[in-house]
Structure formats: structure tokens, C-alpha cells
Design a protein around this motif. Sequence first.
Motif, PDB file in Angstrom:
ATOM      1  N   ARG A   1      14.478   1.464   1.543  1.00  0.00           N
ATOM      2  CA  ARG A   1      13.473   1.320   2.603  1.00  0.00           C
ATOM      3  C   ARG A   1      12.314   0.440   2.124  1.00  0.00           C
ATOM      4  NH1 ARG A   1      13.359   1.028   7.506  1.00  0.00           N
ATOM      5  NH2 ARG A   1      12.342  -0.866   6.844  1.00  0.00           N
ATOM      6  N   HIS A   2      11.700   0.835   0.990  1.00  0.00           N
ATOM      7  CA  HIS A   2      10.506   0.135   0.491  1.00  0.00           C
ATOM      8  C   HIS A   2      10.820  -0.768  -0.696  1.00  0.00           C
ATOM      9  CE1 HIS A   2       9.184   3.953   2.327  1.00  0.00           C
ATOM     10  NE2 HIS A   2       8.261   3.197   2.875  1.00  0.00           N
ATOM     11  N   PHE A   3      11.986  -0.587  -1.270  1.00  0.00           N
ATOM     12  CA  PHE A   3      12.434  -1.410  -2.403  1.00  0.00           C
ATOM     13  C   PHE A   3      13.933  -1.228  -2.504  1.00  0.00           C
ATOM     14  CE2 PHE A   3      11.554   2.820  -4.030  1.00  0.00           C
ATOM     15  CZ  PHE A   3      12.698   3.099  -4.761  1.00  0.00           C
TER      16      PHE A   3
ATOM     17  N   GLY B   1      14.486  -3.408  -9.715  1.00  0.00           N
ATOM     18  CA  GLY B   1      14.237  -2.822 -11.031  1.00  0.00           C
ATOM     19  C   GLY B   1      13.107  -1.807 -11.002  1.00  0.00           C
ATOM     20  N   PRO B   2      13.156  -0.820 -11.893  1.00  0.00           N
ATOM     21  CA  PRO B   2      12.204   0.296 -11.859  1.00  0.00           C
ATOM     22  C   PRO B   2      10.754  -0.104 -12.152  1.00  0.00           C
ATOM     23  CG  PRO B   2      13.646   0.468 -13.789  1.00  0.00           C
ATOM     24  CD  PRO B   2      14.196  -0.631 -12.934  1.00  0.00           C
ATOM     25  N   GLU B   3      10.528  -1.154 -12.954  1.00  0.00           N
ATOM     26  CA  GLU B   3       9.141  -1.552 -13.230  1.00  0.00           C
ATOM     27  C   GLU B   3       8.439  -1.999 -11.964  1.00  0.00           C
ATOM     28  OE1 GLU B   3       9.562  -3.587 -17.561  1.00  0.00           O
ATOM     29  OE2 GLU B   3       7.686  -3.846 -16.472  1.00  0.00           O
ATOM     30  N   ALA B   4       9.136  -2.809 -11.174  1.00  0.00           N
ATOM     31  CA  ALA B   4       8.544  -3.278  -9.916  1.00  0.00           C
ATOM     32  C   ALA B   4       8.258  -2.102  -8.995  1.00  0.00           C
ATOM     33  CB  ALA B   4       9.473  -4.279  -9.237  1.00  0.00           C
ATOM     34  N   VAL B   5       9.159  -1.119  -8.983  1.00  0.00           N
ATOM     35  CA  VAL B   5       8.975   0.048  -8.128  1.00  0.00           C
ATOM     36  C   VAL B   5       7.750   0.848  -8.578  1.00  0.00           C
ATOM     37  CG1 VAL B   5      10.005   2.202  -7.329  1.00  0.00           C
ATOM     38  CG2 VAL B   5      11.444   0.160  -7.635  1.00  0.00           C
ATOM     39  N   GLY B   6       7.613   1.031  -9.891  1.00  0.00           N
ATOM     40  CA  GLY B   6       6.457   1.758 -10.422  1.00  0.00           C
ATOM     41  C   GLY B   6       5.158   1.062 -10.067  1.00  0.00           C
TER      42      GLY B   6
ATOM     43  N   LEU C   1       9.709   2.998 -14.481  1.00  0.00           N
ATOM     44  CA  LEU C   1       8.628   3.291 -13.530  1.00  0.00           C
ATOM     45  C   LEU C   1       7.289   3.335 -14.257  1.00  0.00           C
ATOM     46  CD1 LEU C   1      10.256   6.183 -11.444  1.00  0.00           C
ATOM     47  CD2 LEU C   1       9.806   3.847 -10.648  1.00  0.00           C
ATOM     48  N   PHE C   2       7.299   4.037 -15.400  1.00  0.00           N
ATOM     49  CA  PHE C   2       6.063   4.174 -16.169  1.00  0.00           C
ATOM     50  C   PHE C   2       5.570   2.810 -16.668  1.00  0.00           C
ATOM     51  CE2 PHE C   2       3.656   4.822 -20.069  1.00  0.00           C
ATOM     52  CZ  PHE C   2       2.652   5.658 -19.595  1.00  0.00           C
TER      53      PHE C   2
ATOM     54  N   VAL D   1      10.016   7.874  -4.976  1.00  0.00           N
ATOM     55  CA  VAL D   1       8.797   7.987  -5.791  1.00  0.00           C
ATOM     56  C   VAL D   1       7.633   8.289  -4.869  1.00  0.00           C
ATOM     57  CG1 VAL D   1       7.258   6.848  -7.443  1.00  0.00           C
ATOM     58  CG2 VAL D   1       9.672   6.209  -7.345  1.00  0.00           C
ATOM     59  N   ASN D   2       6.914   9.356  -5.168  1.00  0.00           N
ATOM     60  CA  ASN D   2       5.715   9.674  -4.399  1.00  0.00           C
ATOM     61  C   ASN D   2       4.502   9.670  -5.321  1.00  0.00           C
ATOM     62  OD1 ASN D   2       4.503  10.903  -1.785  1.00  0.00           O
ATOM     63  ND2 ASN D   2       3.704  12.124  -3.459  1.00  0.00           N
ATOM     64  N   VAL D   3       3.487   8.938  -4.940  1.00  0.00           N
ATOM     65  CA  VAL D   3       2.231   8.961  -5.694  1.00  0.00           C
ATOM     66  C   VAL D   3       1.142   9.542  -4.807  1.00  0.00           C
ATOM     67  CG1 VAL D   3       0.450   7.559  -6.818  1.00  0.00           C
ATOM     68  CG2 VAL D   3       2.869   6.990  -7.134  1.00  0.00           C
ATOM     69  N   THR D   4       0.403  10.481  -5.379  1.00  0.00           N
ATOM     70  CA  THR D   4      -0.808  10.989  -4.734  1.00  0.00           C
ATOM     71  C   THR D   4      -1.983  10.499  -5.559  1.00  0.00           C
ATOM     72  OG1 THR D   4       0.327  12.947  -3.923  1.00  0.00           O
ATOM     73  CG2 THR D   4      -2.078  13.071  -4.061  1.00  0.00           C
ATOM     74  N   MET D   5      -2.947   9.892  -4.916  1.00  0.00           N
ATOM     75  CA  MET D   5      -4.087   9.361  -5.668  1.00  0.00           C
ATOM     76  C   MET D   5      -5.392   9.966  -5.193  1.00  0.00           C
ATOM     77  SD  MET D   5      -5.063   5.489  -6.661  1.00  0.00           S
ATOM     78  CE  MET D   5      -3.543   5.347  -7.552  1.00  0.00           C
ATOM     79  N   LEU D   6      -6.224  10.274  -6.173  1.00  0.00           N
ATOM     80  CA  LEU D   6      -7.578  10.757  -5.894  1.00  0.00           C
ATOM     81  C   LEU D   6      -8.576   9.655  -6.213  1.00  0.00           C
ATOM     82  CD1 LEU D   6      -7.505  14.332  -7.485  1.00  0.00           C
ATOM     83  CD2 LEU D   6      -6.649  13.568  -5.285  1.00  0.00           C
TER      84      LEU D   6
END
Length: 315
Positions: free
Chosen positions: A58-60, A66-71, A110-111, A139-144
Motif C-alpha cells: 500500500r505505502h511501499f 528495501g527495509p531502510e527506505a521503509v524505516g 528498518l532501524f 510498520v506503525n510509528v507513534t510520535m510524541l
Amino acid sequence: MTARDDLPTGEFGLIAWLRDRAPSYEAVEIGIGDDCAALCVDSGTRLLVTTDMLMDGRHFRLDPDGPEAVGYKALAVNLSDIAAMAGEPLAAFVAVALPRRDATRIARGLFAGMAPLARRFGVSLAGGDTNAWEGPLVVNVTMLGRAVPPGPVTRAGATPGDRILVTGPLGGSLLGRHLRPEPRIREALTLHRAARLHALIDLSDGLSSDLGHILDAGGGLGATLDAAAIPIHNDAVALAARDGRSPLDHALNDGEDFELCAVVPPDAAGRLLAHPPAGLFLRDIGAIEAAPGLRLRQPDGTTAPLASGGFDHLA
Ligand code: ADP
Ligand code: MG
């Protein structure tokens, strides 16, 4: 049963349906419906919270992206939502569903994509959750983040007569730019310091759709965009040459530019454009109007309604 209990249609219908029903208590100053929520943690401080999920296919596409781009992208799109409130990012929480066959390699990739971006923006990677399954990568990111005085800039607050500014050329992100958006944190903070921003959003779904959110949040306003003033990315021109749509169509309707769209009073807009602070890219692309709806003015002066052609996950 009232009409409001009908099944909502479309992504934004569903979000509005949830917004009308979600439990929300006094600590939540801004809840569902903007780029971040804002929580009142003590007198004065507003904590910004946002979350975005990226799915393979869907988004990638894990292969070949590759995982780096996704991260990188997973962190960048959340930084973009903090920028869209004119906030400072603080910490990210990363939850992953890894394909079991290659879980560790993907996690390290990803990291490797996230860590340099986090360092560049002074964001801590402060937690998350790790799962593996037979399904595709999610991959889900929550940011504060922290709102900056005089406070978070929401999607609401546009006023007829205000000018509409964007921070970069638009369109054609699918050629690859969608994987490496530059979060406009510095730009947002600079604009927030330099002028009274009436409304702010990041362009994730496409200009016509995201500007539509500002018009809705303003209580049903309208806008006229100047076709000749909209900055068109070279990628939009390249994509247009392949698919027969016009470069302008791509600039108006492609998603994932992750530039900012700011609505400012006309005098402030004039000052910003005459002397862009810190050398920011800024273009004035049109005006907010009282008459509802989005319109496009051609160079010959004719004006026609413009449909919101951006992305809707449930359409
Ligand atoms: P953006 O494109 O800025 O990430 P979205 O269109 O994803 O924004 O979301 C718009 C608003 O709706 C945000 O306030 C978001 O938190 C909220 N939202 C989206 N999906 C849900 C959901 N399933 N439950 C609760 N709130 C949601
Ligand atoms: Mg957003």
C-alpha cells in the motif's frame, strides 16, 4: 436510529463518525480530526501525539524498496504530522509486524533507515512492539511532540481573504520521492515564529484533498487556487509525459508530497513572500473565500470548480 448511526462512507466519513463518538476527556484539547492530538499535560505545555501505519503493498513495496527506505518513510511521515501542528518532535514508538522468514534482517534494515533521521531531528526512539507473522510487513510509528508557543496550529482557523502558501513543488512523488520525504519541521517552526498561522496541514493525500480538510475544519469555507502559481515538481512533469495526465493534475491530486500548506492573513503573507525567513521556499497559490468549494483559476482568468481528487483509503 438517527441518520448519524448510518454506516459511514469513505475514510473521512469513518473518521468523522469516530470523532462524534470517541470517548474524550478533559486532558484532550485537540482530539480526532487534525494532524496530531494535543494533550494538556500541565498548565502551558501541550503534548502532540500522532500515529501512522505503513503496509507493504500500500505505502511501499518491501521488494524492491528495501527495509531502510521503509524505516525512513515510517518515521518521516510522523515527523511531517508534528510539523503540520508547528510542533517540536520528542520521541517515537515503533510497532512492527515482521514477515517471519526474514524478520531480523528486516528489523535491522528498518532501524538503519530510522536512526539517522531520528538523530537529525533530535527524536528519541523510546519504545515499540515487535511481532512476527506469515503476513506482509506492517510498520506503525507513534510520535510524541511538544507544541511551541503560542500553541499548536490546527486545520481550523482559516478566514476569508487569507492566502494559501505551500513550502515546495508538488506532484509525481510516486516516481520515488514518496519514500524519502523531507519532514518540514524547521520550515513549520520558522513560519510559526515569523507569522500568525491561521491553519496548517501537511500534504499527504494531495493538495486538493488536504486543502479540503482545512476548508471543512474552517466550517465550510471555499478557496480559489491560481493554476499558474502552483509550483509543479519535475517528477510531475516526468510522470505526466508517461500517463497523459497534465503536470498540474499531478500537482493538485497526487499524494505524499509532505510539503506544508499554510493559511495566513494577507498582510503576513505579503511580508513572508517579500522576505522568506531563513531562505524558505514559499509560494502563494491562492486565497480562502467564504463561498464553499474549491475552485481553480486558469491563466486566462476563467474559474471552474475543482474536485477533491486526493487519496481515500476506503473509497
Ligand atoms: P494524516 O493524513 O494527517 O495522518 P489522517 O487522515 O490519517 O491524518 O487522520 C485524520 C484524523 O483522524 C487524525 O486526527 C487521526 O488521529 C484520526 N483517525 C484516523 N483513523 C482513526 C481511527 N481508526 N480511530 C481514531 N482516530 C482516527
Ligand atoms: Mg497530516
